[in-house]
Design a protein around this motif. Structure first.
Motif, PDB file in Angstrom:
ATOM      1  N   ALA A 221       0.815  -1.213   0.000  1.00  0.00           N
ATOM      2  CA  ALA A 221       0.000   0.000   0.000  1.00  0.00           C
ATOM      3  C   ALA A 221       0.848   1.261   0.000  1.00  0.00           C
TER       4      ALA A 221
ATOM      5  N   TYR B 192       1.567   2.684  -3.516  1.00  0.00           N
ATOM      6  CA  TYR B 192       0.531   3.174  -4.424  1.00  0.00           C
ATOM      7  C   TYR B 192       0.806   4.632  -4.761  1.00  0.00           C
ATOM      8  N   ARG B 193       0.630   4.987  -6.017  1.00  0.00           N
ATOM      9  CA  ARG B 193       0.902   6.361  -6.464  1.00  0.00           C
ATOM     10  C   ARG B 193      -0.323   7.247  -6.243  1.00  0.00           C
ATOM     11  N   ARG B 194      -0.153   8.354  -5.524  1.00  0.00           N
ATOM     12  CA  ARG B 194      -1.261   9.256  -5.194  1.00  0.00           C
ATOM     13  C   ARG B 194      -1.260  10.442  -6.154  1.00  0.00           C
TER      14      ARG B 194
ATOM     15  N   ARG C  72      -5.301   6.974  -5.246  1.00  0.00           N
ATOM     16  CA  ARG C  72      -4.066   6.222  -5.031  1.00  0.00           C
ATOM     17  C   ARG C  72      -4.097   5.038  -6.002  1.00  0.00           C
ATOM     18  N   GLU C  73      -3.267   5.103  -7.007  1.00  0.00           N
ATOM     19  CA  GLU C  73      -3.274   4.052  -8.025  1.00  0.00           C
ATOM     20  C   GLU C  73      -2.549   2.806  -7.535  1.00  0.00           C
ATOM     21  N   ILE C  74      -3.241   1.667  -7.615  1.00  0.00           N
ATOM     22  CA  ILE C  74      -2.656   0.383  -7.233  1.00  0.00           C
ATOM     23  C   ILE C  74      -1.875  -0.198  -8.403  1.00  0.00           C
TER      24      ILE C  74
ATOM     25  N   SER D 122      -7.523   1.356  -8.403  1.00  0.00           N
ATOM     26  CA  SER D 122      -7.096   2.468  -7.571  1.00  0.00           C
ATOM     27  C   SER D 122      -8.005   2.596  -6.356  1.00  0.00           C
TER      28      SER D 122
ATOM     29  N   HIS E 133      -7.049  -7.889  -3.125  1.00  0.00           N
ATOM     30  CA  HIS E 133      -6.853  -6.701  -2.302  1.00  0.00           C
ATOM     31  C   HIS E 133      -7.348  -6.999  -0.892  1.00  0.00           C
TER      32      HIS E 133
ATOM     33  N   SER F 167      -2.038  -5.356  -1.847  1.00  0.00           N
ATOM     34  CA  SER F 167      -2.656  -6.154  -2.908  1.00  0.00           C
ATOM     35  C   SER F 167      -1.658  -7.190  -3.411  1.00  0.00           C
TER      36      SER F 167
END
Length: 214
Positions: A21, A24-26, A37-39, A58, A160, A182
């Motif tokens: 987590a 993840y890119r915010r 927040r991209e998973i 996301s 997830h 995830s």
């Protein structure tokens, strides 16, 4: 058997990858009314560049009432993760709610829709896929004991963790995912077996191309 530590990803080509987590890119929504927040997004072939992806996972952080971004040609499924729920008002008069504990709404991305927070901000799992290329399914499951997932060639599955923890093994590697982490499950040329055990709740997502090659 190798055992990647929790919080560390496996090799990108591995059939089993941990997606922590904290990685993840915010980023801001394209309309500026919330955060995402991209998973993970598809990166096969030429997809995954800018908005040219086949599927995307996301977590949406909805902070205030406002319109959703438009995504023509995209189908979406929204699942409430945290908060007291969100009400979706479509321009044709339809109203649907993602209510606690994990309510969900599936809809076409080009529909004009506004979100109304029922009582405070929410975090929502967001599955998006191009309907002309991808078939997507999402299941909410308790994780009590163990389960087995069989991934067909070219499919992509994601587990997830909503609560608790999940251990996943493909026979050669084992990963542990904590709450909000995830797991990406894939295979190349043969059906692959993954064993999952632990305790809590998970979302299980399957993506496959309409020609069965993801």
């Amino acid at each position: 058997m190798s055992r990647p530590e929790t919080g560390m990803t496996s090799h990108p080509q591995s059939p089993l990858r941990l997606l922590p987590a904290h990685e993840y890119r915010r980023e801001r929504w394209r309309n500026g009314f919330g955060w995402t927040r991209e998973i993970l997004r598809s990166t096969d072939c030429d997809a995954g560049r800018g908005d040219d992806w086949d599927w995307r996972l996301s977590i949406a952080e909805i902070e205030c009432d406002g319109p959703f971004s438009s995504f023509p040609g995209i189908d979406r499924e929204l699942v409430l993760l945290h908060g007291n729920g969100v009400r979706l008002r479509f321009d044709d008069g339809e109203v649907r709610e993602a209510a606690p504990p994990h309510g969900r709404v599936r809809f076409a991305g080009e529909r004009t829709v506004s979100g109304e927070l029922i009582d405070g901000p929410t975090h929502d799992f967001n599955l998006m896929w191009r309907r002309d290329r991808i078939d997507a399914d999402l299941w909410h499951r308790p994780l009590v004991g163990s389960m087995v997932l069989f991934v067909e060639p070219g499919e992509r599955w994601v587990v997830h963790v909503l609560s608790g923890h999940a251990h996943c093994s493909d026979g050669a590697m084992r990963c542990t995912a904590a709450m909000s982490d995830s797991l990406l499950l894939s295979t190349s040329d043969a059906r692959h077996r993954f064993a999952i055990d632990g305790g809590g709740e998970v979302l299980i997502i399957r993506m496959r191309r309409r020609d069965r090659e993801v």
